[in-house]
Design a protein around this motif. Structure first.
Motif, mmCIF file in Angstrom:
data_model
loop_
_atom_site.group_PDB
_atom_site.id
_atom_site.type_symbol
_atom_site.label_atom_id
_atom_site.label_comp_id
_atom_site.label_asym_id
_atom_site.label_seq_id
_atom_site.Cartn_x
_atom_site.Cartn_y
_atom_site.Cartn_z
ATOM 1 N N ILE A 275 -18.236 -0.668 -2.291
ATOM 2 C CA ILE A 275 -16.928 -1.604 -2.017
ATOM 3 C C ILE A 275 -16.890 -1.465 -3.727
ATOM 4 C CG2 ILE A 275 -15.932 -3.152 -2.906
ATOM 5 C CD1 ILE A 275 -15.300 -2.974 0.529
ATOM 6 N N ARG A 276 -16.032 -0.542 -4.666
ATOM 7 C CA ARG A 276 -16.030 -0.768 -5.764
ATOM 8 C C ARG A 276 -14.561 -1.640 -5.368
ATOM 9 N NH1 ARG A 276 -12.821 4.605 -6.828
ATOM 10 N NH2 ARG A 276 -11.307 2.764 -6.219
ATOM 11 N N VAL B 79 -9.748 -7.664 -7.630
ATOM 12 C CA VAL B 79 -8.681 -7.417 -7.306
ATOM 13 C C VAL B 79 -9.376 -5.807 -6.984
ATOM 14 C CG1 VAL B 79 -7.198 -9.153 -8.474
ATOM 15 C CG2 VAL B 79 -8.657 -6.390 -9.581
ATOM 16 N N SER B 80 -8.599 -4.638 -6.719
ATOM 17 C CA SER B 80 -8.522 -2.875 -6.366
ATOM 18 C C SER B 80 -9.525 -3.146 -5.938
ATOM 19 C CB SER B 80 -8.318 -2.330 -7.432
ATOM 20 O OG SER B 80 -7.260 -2.874 -8.486
ATOM 21 N N ILE B 81 -9.856 -3.492 -4.794
ATOM 22 C CA ILE B 81 -10.681 -3.441 -3.923
ATOM 23 C C ILE B 81 -10.928 -2.285 -2.868
ATOM 24 C CG2 ILE B 81 -12.306 -4.368 -1.684
ATOM 25 C CD1 ILE B 81 -11.172 -7.078 -2.842
ATOM 26 N N ALA B 82 -11.513 -0.823 -3.042
ATOM 27 C CA ALA B 82 -11.304 0.075 -2.398
ATOM 28 C C ALA B 82 -13.207 0.447 -1.708
ATOM 29 C CB ALA B 82 -11.861 1.876 -3.441
ATOM 30 N N LEU B 83 -13.218 1.046 -0.019
ATOM 31 C CA LEU B 83 -13.819 1.238 0.243
ATOM 32 C C LEU B 83 -13.873 2.968 0.014
ATOM 33 C CD1 LEU B 83 -16.252 1.081 2.361
ATOM 34 C CD2 LEU B 83 -14.493 1.587 4.479
ATOM 35 N N CYS B 84 -15.146 3.279 -0.453
ATOM 36 C CA CYS B 84 -15.945 4.159 -0.840
ATOM 37 C C CYS B 84 -17.110 4.960 -0.359
ATOM 38 C CB CYS B 84 -15.965 4.585 -2.255
ATOM 39 S SG CYS B 84 -15.052 3.976 -3.118
ATOM 40 N N ARG B 85 -17.090 6.843 -0.511
ATOM 41 C CA ARG B 85 -18.530 7.168 0.282
ATOM 42 C C ARG B 85 -19.621 7.113 -0.421
ATOM 43 N NH1 ARG B 85 -14.760 9.965 2.892
ATOM 44 N NH2 ARG B 85 -14.578 9.943 4.993
ATOM 45 N N ASP C 170 -20.256 9.202 -2.166
ATOM 46 C CA ASP C 170 -20.236 10.896 -3.149
ATOM 47 C C ASP C 170 -19.375 10.192 -3.758
ATOM 48 O OD1 ASP C 170 -18.452 10.809 -2.197
ATOM 49 O OD2 ASP C 170 -18.558 12.768 -0.880
ATOM 50 N N GLY C 171 -18.923 9.144 -4.006
ATOM 51 C CA GLY C 171 -17.834 8.827 -4.839
ATOM 52 C C GLY C 171 -16.284 8.956 -4.709
ATOM 53 N N THR C 172 -15.664 9.375 -3.037
ATOM 54 C CA THR C 172 -14.667 9.751 -2.588
ATOM 55 C C THR C 172 -14.213 8.222 -1.919
ATOM 56 O OG1 THR C 172 -15.620 11.921 -1.832
ATOM 57 C CG2 THR C 172 -13.314 11.619 -1.191
ATOM 58 N N CYS C 173 -13.258 8.258 -2.435
ATOM 59 C CA CYS C 173 -12.021 6.995 -2.321
ATOM 60 C C CYS C 173 -11.632 6.922 -0.272
ATOM 61 C CB CYS C 173 -10.983 6.422 -2.721
ATOM 62 S SG CYS C 173 -10.363 5.448 -2.535
ATOM 63 N N ILE C 174 -12.365 6.161 0.232
ATOM 64 C CA ILE C 174 -11.686 6.527 1.677
ATOM 65 C C ILE C 174 -10.985 5.877 2.084
ATOM 66 C CG2 ILE C 174 -12.199 5.493 3.941
ATOM 67 C CD1 ILE C 174 -15.265 6.179 3.593
ATOM 68 N N ARG C 175 -10.173 4.598 1.699
ATOM 69 C CA ARG C 175 -9.063 3.414 1.302
ATOM 70 C C ARG C 175 -9.552 2.783 0.176
ATOM 71 N NH1 ARG C 175 -5.280 3.440 5.438
ATOM 72 N NH2 ARG C 175 -6.646 3.981 6.335
ATOM 73 N N GLN C 176 -7.826 2.224 -0.141
ATOM 74 C CA GLN C 176 -7.772 1.231 -0.945
ATOM 75 C C GLN C 176 -7.175 0.293 -0.657
ATOM 76 O OE1 GLN C 176 -8.435 1.749 -4.265
ATOM 77 N NE2 GLN C 176 -8.478 -0.311 -4.710
ATOM 78 N N LEU C 177 -8.319 -1.183 -0.231
ATOM 79 C CA LEU C 177 -7.507 -2.228 0.298
ATOM 80 C C LEU C 177 -6.368 -3.191 -0.366
ATOM 81 C CD1 LEU C 177 -11.052 -2.478 1.975
ATOM 82 C CD2 LEU C 177 -9.725 -1.745 2.795
ATOM 83 N N THR C 178 -6.863 -3.095 -1.657
ATOM 84 C CA THR C 178 -6.297 -4.132 -1.962
ATOM 85 C C THR C 178 -5.570 -3.459 -3.755
ATOM 86 O OG1 THR C 178 -7.921 -5.408 -3.902
ATOM 87 C CG2 THR C 178 -7.281 -6.149 -1.390
ATOM 88 N N ASP D 262 -13.306 -0.787 9.918
ATOM 89 C CA ASP D 262 -14.306 -0.066 10.622
ATOM 90 C C ASP D 262 -14.989 0.524 9.378
ATOM 91 O OD1 ASP D 262 -12.117 1.601 9.678
ATOM 92 O OD2 ASP D 262 -11.331 2.271 12.320
ATOM 93 N N ARG D 263 -15.423 2.022 9.261
ATOM 94 C CA ARG D 263 -15.666 2.797 8.347
ATOM 95 C C ARG D 263 -15.031 3.718 7.178
ATOM 96 N NH1 ARG D 263 -20.676 4.566 7.664
ATOM 97 N NH2 ARG D 263 -20.309 6.759 7.355
ATOM 98 N N GLU D 264 -13.614 3.903 8.198
ATOM 99 C CA GLU D 264 -11.852 4.431 7.544
ATOM 100 C C GLU D 264 -11.225 3.616 6.734
ATOM 101 O OE1 GLU D 264 -11.665 7.676 7.804
ATOM 102 O OE2 GLU D 264 -14.224 7.184 9.180
ATOM 103 N N GLY D 265 -12.220 2.280 7.060
ATOM 104 C CA GLY D 265 -11.132 0.748 5.771
ATOM 105 C C GLY D 265 -9.713 -0.082 6.545
ATOM 106 N N GLN D 266 -9.826 0.280 8.075
ATOM 107 C CA GLN D 266 -8.899 0.183 9.010
ATOM 108 C C GLN D 266 -9.259 -1.398 9.093
ATOM 109 O OE1 GLN D 266 -6.062 1.265 9.747
ATOM 110 N NE2 GLN D 266 -5.942 2.770 8.370
ATOM 111 N N PHE D 267 -8.572 -1.944 9.252
ATOM 112 C CA PHE D 267 -8.983 -4.220 9.901
ATOM 113 C C PHE D 267 -8.717 -3.540 11.308
ATOM 114 C CE2 PHE D 267 -8.018 -4.707 5.731
ATOM 115 C CZ PHE D 267 -9.005 -5.730 5.223
#
Length: 152
Positions: A19-20, A34-40, A42-50, A127-132
């Motif tokens: 989580i970033r 704030v600006s919570i994002a799920l990332c891999r 390698d730094g790739t952002c999977i999904r921005q949550l907030t 989940d691993r794709e950042g979906q609730f």
């Protein structure tokens, strides 16, 4: 808070994910992620949550429960207070969202301003794709609590 609150921070969740987020003042005398994002890893952002104010970008469902009678204020679909996120277990992690701090939150150093409010946390699986994959409720699954860490 001595470090720069605008710098991105990260917290490892296992399974090659992290989580970033940033910390910012919440306008209520405290700080919130704030600006919570799920990332891999390698730094790739999977999904921005907030977003930049902590608002959920995809409004998660909120399931009614006993917590509804305890809420003293309007519940904003934003991370105004604390957030905890567990490590991934069986392809999901638990996103823990504090929607109401206890009454001591409002008190000054002398105790003035304290309210008679109960701390309320809601929980949803991510989940691993950042979906609730569940709605937020006051029901907590113990298997996710073994490796729970706050975003501080």
């Amino acid at each position: 808070m001595t470090e720069n609150k605008k710098e991105f921070r990260k917290r490892d969740l296992g399974d090659g994910l992290f989580i970033r987020y940033q910390m910012d003042e919440n306008g209520l005398g405290g700080y919130h992620p704030v600006s919570i994002a799920l990332c891999r890893d390698d730094g790739t952002c999977i999904r921005q949550l907030t977003g930049k104010s902590g608002e959920f970008l995809d409004t998660p469902k909120m399931l009614r429960g006993g917590w509804c009678e305890k809420v003293e204020h309007v519940v904003y679909r934003a991370t105004l207070y604390n957030v905890n996120i567990s490590d991934y277990v069986d392809g999901a992690c638990c996103f823990c969202w504090e929607i109401q701090p206890d009454g001591r939150y409002w008190a000054d150093e002398d105790g003035f301003g304290m309210e008679n409010e109960e701390e309320i946390w809601l929980y949803a699986l991510l989940d691993r794709e950042g979906q609730f994959i569940t709605g937020f409720s006051d029901k907590y699954e113990e298997k996710y609590g073994k490796r729970m860490n706050g975003l501080w």
